[in-house]
Design an enzyme around this catalytic site. Sequence first.
Site, mmCIF file in Angstrom:
data_model
loop_
_atom_site.group_PDB
_atom_site.id
_atom_site.type_symbol
_atom_site.label_atom_id
_atom_site.label_comp_id
_atom_site.label_asym_id
_atom_site.label_seq_id
_atom_site.Cartn_x
_atom_site.Cartn_y
_atom_site.Cartn_z
ATOM 1 N N PHE A 230 0.863 -1.185 0.000
ATOM 2 C CA PHE A 230 0.000 0.000 0.000
ATOM 3 C C PHE A 230 0.903 1.239 0.000
ATOM 4 O O PHE A 230 0.734 2.164 0.795
ATOM 5 C CB PHE A 230 -0.928 0.031 1.225
ATOM 6 C CG PHE A 230 -1.740 -1.210 1.438
ATOM 7 C CD1 PHE A 230 -2.884 -1.442 0.694
ATOM 8 C CD2 PHE A 230 -1.364 -2.145 2.395
ATOM 9 C CE1 PHE A 230 -3.645 -2.586 0.896
ATOM 10 C CE2 PHE A 230 -2.103 -3.295 2.601
ATOM 11 C CZ PHE A 230 -3.250 -3.519 1.855
ATOM 12 N N ASP A 252 1.057 -1.013 -4.993
ATOM 13 C CA ASP A 252 -0.149 -0.211 -4.810
ATOM 14 C C ASP A 252 -1.055 -0.448 -6.011
ATOM 15 O O ASP A 252 -0.568 -0.734 -7.112
ATOM 16 C CB ASP A 252 0.175 1.278 -4.671
ATOM 17 C CG ASP A 252 -0.949 2.045 -3.991
ATOM 18 O OD1 ASP A 252 -0.887 2.235 -2.767
ATOM 19 O OD2 ASP A 252 -1.911 2.445 -4.688
ATOM 20 N N ALA A 281 -2.926 -5.461 -3.358
ATOM 21 C CA ALA A 281 -1.901 -5.770 -2.357
ATOM 22 C C ALA A 281 -2.008 -7.199 -1.850
ATOM 23 O O ALA A 281 -0.994 -7.911 -1.739
ATOM 24 C CB ALA A 281 -2.005 -4.784 -1.202
ATOM 25 N N ASP A 301 0.971 -0.145 5.220
ATOM 26 C CA ASP A 301 0.253 1.099 5.520
ATOM 27 C C ASP A 301 -1.058 1.119 4.749
ATOM 28 O O ASP A 301 -1.254 1.914 3.827
ATOM 29 C CB ASP A 301 1.125 2.303 5.147
ATOM 30 C CG ASP A 301 0.509 3.624 5.585
ATOM 31 O OD1 ASP A 301 -0.364 3.607 6.479
ATOM 32 O OD2 ASP A 301 0.893 4.673 5.032
ATOM 33 N N CYS A 341 -5.242 3.248 10.201
ATOM 34 C CA CYS A 341 -5.766 4.605 10.372
ATOM 35 C C CYS A 341 -7.268 4.581 10.637
ATOM 36 O O CYS A 341 -7.940 5.606 10.508
ATOM 37 C CB CYS A 341 -5.446 5.467 9.155
ATOM 38 S SG CYS A 341 -6.119 4.843 7.594
#
Length: 397
Positions: A230, A252, A281, A301, A341
């Site tokens: 990613f 990606d 991915a 990530d 996140c």
Amino acid sequence: MTNSSDPVTAQVTLNTQWMKGDPGHLWIYAGHVEQVRGEPAAGDLVDVLTPVGRWHGRGFYNPSSKIRVRLLTVDDEPIDDSFWRRRIEQAIRLRERVVSGTNAYRLIHGESDRLPGLIVDRYDRMLVMQALAYGMDRRKERLAELLLAESGAEAVYLRNDAKSRTLEGLAVERRFLRGTGPTHVTITEGPATFVVDIERGQKTGWFCDQRENRLAAARLAAGAEVLEVFCHTGAFGIHAALAGAKSIEGIDISEDALELAKAHARLNRVEDRVTYQAADAFDEMRRLDRAGRRYDLVLLDPPAFARSKPSVPRALAGYKDVNILGIRLTRPDGFLVTSSCSHHVSEAELWGAVARAAHDARRTVRLLEQRGQAPDHPILASMPETRYLKCFILQVL
């Protein structure tokens, strides 16, 4: 500029259901409102009273939003230019203390800076603003003037294209609000140089919140074969290359992002050690695993897997799967840097997913660092929503 003050147009009284939540939270939901005295329009200022009629605070009202009031203050003070200036000055002072080695950072972090619904990122002499609440959007002209005056920046670009604006009844837009200039801005981050596309890049163009984690991961990169999953525009991998990595392979799904990653590799003169693959991915990691590829440092990530609370179980399954693959692709004594996140996923839940992944991969992992968002993205104690980024640095045995 005159020190004009916004009038308070109504009173909002809360119900007893509100008392079961966190009374220090800056959001008053529609289900917590018992009564509205007056006829406030979207973005108007209202005073908020507790169920027994005591003062609670003052904030923006929006009759069409699930977040009915966003509190600005718990004091009986005017919301005027002096108020806005004080809040902006306080935010700037913090960044002057906690930000170094870069000209790209978050200047205003919404609720954490007690400016709910306002995001401002600084890229060199450019400010990129997002007004995510109706009250902030109505005052964006005044706020832009104050931001330029207090920060010394030269222009303000609006990135008001977040989907959350539609929930507030706001239109989407991208344009210069003050000044003008190129929409590709060169920034520095430690030893690295990058180009931020403030018009089309994700969020406001760059992920400043991962800055310190990128630098921390790079400390493990000397002489390493690195896999960056990613990778987006390649920031983690570029830092690894500059720290002496032997090679970096980036994955990606976005061709556009990878074009920028390749440009960043050339800009930092590491293109001879960096390659990129446009692929899903999960599919590519499985292919690499079947091919027997192993790396000294694996960087994960991913985008947010949990956009809402109901999606957390599926997200945790996704985090487990991606970490199984990441662990399997890491050589013994190598390192895995894994992030989330998704603010709906807690540190404990993410750690549980990583631990289960290690068990299923039949490998032992140990935690070296538990990290979060950079300090220019402060966390407000009364608002768990402001704590969203998790980053674990692990050794895989």
